[in-house]
Design an enzyme around this catalytic site. Structure first.
Site, PDB file in Angstrom:
ATOM      1  N   LYS A  55      -3.263  -2.436  16.604  1.00 29.42           N
ATOM      2  CA  LYS A  55      -4.009  -1.432  15.832  1.00 29.42           C
ATOM      3  C   LYS A  55      -5.064  -0.743  16.718  1.00 29.42           C
ATOM      4  O   LYS A  55      -5.341   0.453  16.536  1.00 29.42           O
ATOM      5  CB  LYS A  55      -4.670  -2.068  14.606  1.00 29.42           C
ATOM      6  N   THR A 113      -2.006  -7.244  -1.832  1.00 28.32           N
ATOM      7  CA  THR A 113      -0.682  -6.638  -2.078  1.00 28.32           C
ATOM      8  C   THR A 113       0.312  -7.702  -2.576  1.00 28.32           C
ATOM      9  O   THR A 113       1.526  -7.509  -2.494  1.00 28.32           O
ATOM     10  CB  THR A 113      -0.141  -5.984  -0.783  1.00 28.32           C
ATOM     11  N   SER A 172      -6.403  -0.680  10.949  1.00 28.84           N
ATOM     12  CA  SER A 172      -7.101  -1.857  10.429  1.00 28.84           C
ATOM     13  C   SER A 172      -8.378  -2.066  11.220  1.00 28.84           C
ATOM     14  O   SER A 172      -8.405  -1.874  12.445  1.00 28.84           O
ATOM     15  CB  SER A 172      -6.225  -3.098  10.566  1.00 28.84           C
ATOM     16  N   VAL A 216      -6.925  -5.661   1.241  1.00 30.72           N
ATOM     17  CA  VAL A 216      -6.208  -5.252   0.030  1.00 30.72           C
ATOM     18  C   VAL A 216      -5.240  -6.343  -0.433  1.00 30.72           C
ATOM     19  O   VAL A 216      -4.443  -6.861   0.369  1.00 30.72           O
ATOM     20  CB  VAL A 216      -5.399  -3.946   0.300  1.00 30.72           C
ATOM     21  N   ASN A 276       2.126   4.420   7.271  1.00 28.60           N
ATOM     22  CA  ASN A 276       1.609   3.180   6.697  1.00 28.60           C
ATOM     23  C   ASN A 276       2.396   1.944   7.137  1.00 28.60           C
ATOM     24  O   ASN A 276       1.857   0.840   7.145  1.00 28.60           O
ATOM     25  CB  ASN A 276       1.653   3.334   5.160  1.00 28.60           C
ATOM     26  N   ILE A 296       0.833  -1.205   0.000  1.00 31.65           N
ATOM     27  CA  ILE A 296       0.000   0.000   0.000  1.00 31.65           C
ATOM     28  C   ILE A 296       0.872   1.261   0.000  1.00 31.65           C
ATOM     29  O   ILE A 296       0.585   2.226  -0.714  1.00 31.65           O
ATOM     30  CB  ILE A 296      -0.949  -0.042   1.228  1.00 31.65           C
ATOM     31  N   TYR A 303      -1.920  -8.432  16.536  1.00 30.55           N
ATOM     32  CA  TYR A 303      -1.966  -7.355  15.537  1.00 30.55           C
ATOM     33  C   TYR A 303      -3.172  -6.445  15.820  1.00 30.55           C
ATOM     34  O   TYR A 303      -3.050  -5.217  15.826  1.00 30.55           O
ATOM     35  CB  TYR A 303      -2.082  -8.001  14.153  1.00 30.55           C
ATOM     36  N   ASP A 345      13.682   3.185  10.372  1.00 34.25           N
ATOM     37  CA  ASP A 345      12.868   2.086  10.916  1.00 34.25           C
ATOM     38  C   ASP A 345      11.883   2.720  11.888  1.00 34.25           C
ATOM     39  O   ASP A 345      12.294   3.420  12.827  1.00 34.25           O
ATOM     40  CB  ASP A 345      13.809   1.104  11.633  1.00 34.25           C
TER      41      ASP A 345
HETATM   42  N1  LIG Z   1      -3.222  -5.342   3.028  1.00 31.59           N
HETATM   43  C1  LIG Z   1      -4.299  -5.261   3.772  1.00 31.59           C
HETATM   44  O1  LIG Z   1      -5.345  -5.905   3.475  1.00 31.59           O
HETATM   45  C2  LIG Z   1      -4.341  -4.398   4.997  1.00 31.59           C
HETATM   46  C3  LIG Z   1      -5.539  -4.341   5.717  1.00 31.59           C
HETATM   47  C4  LIG Z   1      -5.609  -3.535   6.830  1.00 31.59           C
HETATM   48  C5  LIG Z   1      -4.518  -2.787   7.222  1.00 31.59           C
HETATM   49  N2  LIG Z   1      -3.345  -2.873   6.518  1.00 31.59           N
HETATM   50  C6  LIG Z   1      -2.220  -2.045   6.983  1.00 31.59           C
HETATM   51  O2  LIG Z   1      -1.710  -1.306   5.892  1.00 31.59           O
HETATM   52  C7  LIG Z   1      -0.313  -1.081   6.064  1.00 31.59           C
HETATM   53  C8  LIG Z   1       0.445  -1.569   4.838  1.00 31.59           C
HETATM   54  O3  LIG Z   1       0.121  -2.924   4.653  1.00 31.59           O
HETATM   55  P1  LIG Z   1       0.554  -3.754   3.342  1.00 31.59           P
HETATM   56  O4  LIG Z   1      -0.491  -4.775   3.157  1.00 31.59           O
HETATM   57  O5  LIG Z   1       0.933  -2.844   2.259  1.00 31.59           O
HETATM   58  O6  LIG Z   1       1.852  -4.481   3.941  1.00 31.59           O
HETATM   59  P2  LIG Z   1       3.191  -5.033   3.252  1.00 31.59           P
HETATM   60  O7  LIG Z   1       3.013  -5.262   1.794  1.00 31.59           O
HETATM   61  O8  LIG Z   1       3.611  -6.173   4.118  1.00 31.59           O
HETATM   62  O9  LIG Z   1       4.208  -3.804   3.463  1.00 31.59           O
HETATM   63  C9  LIG Z   1       4.558  -3.414   4.762  1.00 31.59           C
HETATM   64  C10 LIG Z   1       5.490  -2.234   4.653  1.00 31.59           C
HETATM   65  O10 LIG Z   1       5.849  -1.816   5.996  1.00 31.59           O
HETATM   66  C11 LIG Z   1       7.276  -1.753   6.049  1.00 31.59           C
HETATM   67  N3  LIG Z   1       7.752  -1.988   7.405  1.00 31.59           N
HETATM   68  C12 LIG Z   1       7.528  -3.066   8.196  1.00 31.59           C
HETATM   69  N4  LIG Z   1       8.148  -2.912   9.386  1.00 31.59           N
HETATM   70  C13 LIG Z   1       8.793  -1.709   9.341  1.00 31.59           C
HETATM   71  C14 LIG Z   1       9.619  -0.988  10.219  1.00 31.59           C
HETATM   72  N5  LIG Z   1       9.900  -1.482  11.433  1.00 31.59           N
HETATM   73  N6  LIG Z   1      10.082   0.226   9.841  1.00 31.59           N
HETATM   74  C15 LIG Z   1       9.806   0.723   8.615  1.00 31.59           C
HETATM   75  N7  LIG Z   1       9.045   0.087   7.710  1.00 31.59           N
HETATM   76  C16 LIG Z   1       8.548  -1.124   8.068  1.00 31.59           C
HETATM   77  C17 LIG Z   1       7.755  -2.809   5.074  1.00 31.59           C
HETATM   78  O11 LIG Z   1       9.117  -2.548   4.749  1.00 31.59           O
HETATM   79  P3  LIG Z   1      10.190  -3.696   4.371  1.00 31.59           P
HETATM   80  O12 LIG Z   1      10.098  -3.878   2.876  1.00 31.59           O
HETATM   81  O13 LIG Z   1      11.490  -3.133   4.829  1.00 31.59           O
HETATM   82  O14 LIG Z   1       9.826  -4.935   5.134  1.00 31.59           O
HETATM   83  C18 LIG Z   1       6.785  -2.576   3.934  1.00 31.59           C
HETATM   84  O15 LIG Z   1       7.175  -1.447   3.178  1.00 31.59           O
HETATM   85  C19 LIG Z   1       0.076  -1.811   7.360  1.00 31.59           C
HETATM   86  O16 LIG Z   1       0.077  -0.897   8.429  1.00 31.59           O
HETATM   87  C20 LIG Z   1      -1.046  -2.830   7.514  1.00 31.59           C
HETATM   88  O17 LIG Z   1      -1.230  -3.203   8.868  1.00 31.59           O
HETATM   89  C21 LIG Z   1      -3.228  -3.660   5.419  1.00 31.59           C
END
Ligand SMILES: NC(=O)c1ccc[n+]([C@@H]2O[C@H](COP(=O)([O-])OP(=O)(O)OC[C@H]3O[C@@H](n4cnc5c(N)ncnc54)[C@H](OP(=O)(O)O)[C@@H]3O)[C@@H](O)[C@H]2O)c1
Length: 271
Positions: free
Chosen positions: A168, A199, A145, A197, A85, A13, A164, A57
């Site tokens: 949140k 991803t 979330s 979503v 995010n 995202i 998790y 980080d």
């Molecule tokens: N996808 C969904 O359906 C969904 C639903 C509800 C909420 N969300 C929320 O939306 C956000 C993005 O989710 P996503 O699905 O896009 O996840 P994702 O594809 O797993 O990407 C997570 C991102 O967070 C970064 N990250 C993780 N730990 C970190 C840290 N300690 N410091 C800096 N960056 C860090 C990762 O970087 P690296 O590449 O370095 O690991 C990556 O860029 C999250 O907060 C998630 O909880 C997602």
């Protein structure tokens, strides 16, 4: 120029926020990532003149303070929007009374998810607050979330990904506190649920094809979640659709909505 910082911008995202925001050449877009050299999907677009990549980080005070200094040098000391995010599920997160999980593993997951999804919000916000105070938009967006929403949990009786969800839920509380504390300075603070979503195209590790058993479990979970929204088609949103919708909500949100979690639909229709 309008300036944006997006954390967790290497993939998923966060990357899509960078992609869409950078399409307007009047935006200065700062992609905050843990490791720029390993952010291969971001590298496909980071040559654009209005994209800047900064490392940090979100669980580390020191690296986020350094990141804020680097952003200040790019923008001249101010920041309009921050989209917090970065986050996700820490550990093999299950339910509270899962007999297959020992207590120390559960405690470790609770702490890890609290750090990654809640404490990170305070570290990031406070590191960037001096810049945001000098910005004009004054919008702080926390990507949260619905799994952390207590009413959703009551309606769906969903017991999974508990650590998790607790992280949140704490993030939503923190967002509400910031909303109240910063209201008199003109800030709008929004815990925003992105929907469910897909991803997978930028996942860190390519997933194996799901087994029949996994598919059945997935269908059971979506059926349970649909108790909160029976007309939901049970399908994940594309990352492009989710982010387009979220950007509309971010543009429209005003002081009357500050602090309360809403979805990519701008309301409590979560899917
Ligand atoms: N996808 C969904 O359906 C969904 C639903 C509800 C909420 N969300 C929320 O939306 C956000 C993005 O989710 P996503 O699905 O896009 O996840 P994702 O594809 O797993 O990407 C997570 C991102 O967070 C970064 N990250 C993780 N730990 C970190 C840290 N300690 N410091 C800096 N960056 C860090 C990762 O970087 P690296 O590449 O370095 O690991 C990556 O860029 C999250 O907060 C998630 O909880 C997602």
């Amino acid at each position: 120029m309008t300036s944006y910082v997006v954390t967790g911008a290497s993939r998923g995202i966060g990357l899509e926020f960078i992609r869409q925001l950078s399409q307007d050449s009047k935006n200065t877009v700062i992609a905050l990532v843990r490791n720029a050299a390993k952010s291969e999907h971001l590298q496909e677009i980071s040559h654009l003149p209005n994209i800047h990549v900064v490392e940090g980080d979100v669980t580390s005070v020191e690296t986020m303070q350094k990141a804020a200094e680097k952003v200040a040098a790019i923008t001249g000391g101010s920041l309009d929007y921050i989209i917090e995010n970065a986050g996700g599920i820490y550990g093999a997160d299950t339910s509270l009374a899962d007999p297959s999980k020992d207590l120390s593993t559960l405690v470790n997951e609770l702490k890890g998810n609290f750090d990654l999804n809640a404490v990170s919000g305070v570290i990031t916000t406070n590191a960037f607050l001096p810049l945001l105070r000098k910005g004009t938009a004054k919008k702080i967006i926390f990507i949260s979330s619905v799994i952390g929403d207590i009413q959703f949990t009551r309606t769906t009786e969903f017991t999974g990904i508990v650590s998790y969800g607790a992280g949140k839920a704490a993030l939503n509380y923190i967002a509400q506190k910031y909303a109240i504390e910063l209201a008199s300075e003109g800030f709008v603070v929004l815990p925003l649920s992105p929907g469910f979503v897909d991803t997978s195209s930028t996942k860190e590790q390519k997933q194996d094809q799901p087994s029949e058993d996994d598919m059945k479990k997935f269908q059971d979970v979506t059926e349970q979640w649909a108790k909160s929204q029976p007309d939901w088609d049970r399908k994940p949103l594309t990352v492009q659709d989710s982010v387009t919708k979220q950007l509309k909500v971010i543009a429209a949100v005003g002081p009357e909505d500050s602090g309360k979690m809403i979805s990519q639909n701008g309301n409590t229709a979560w899917f």
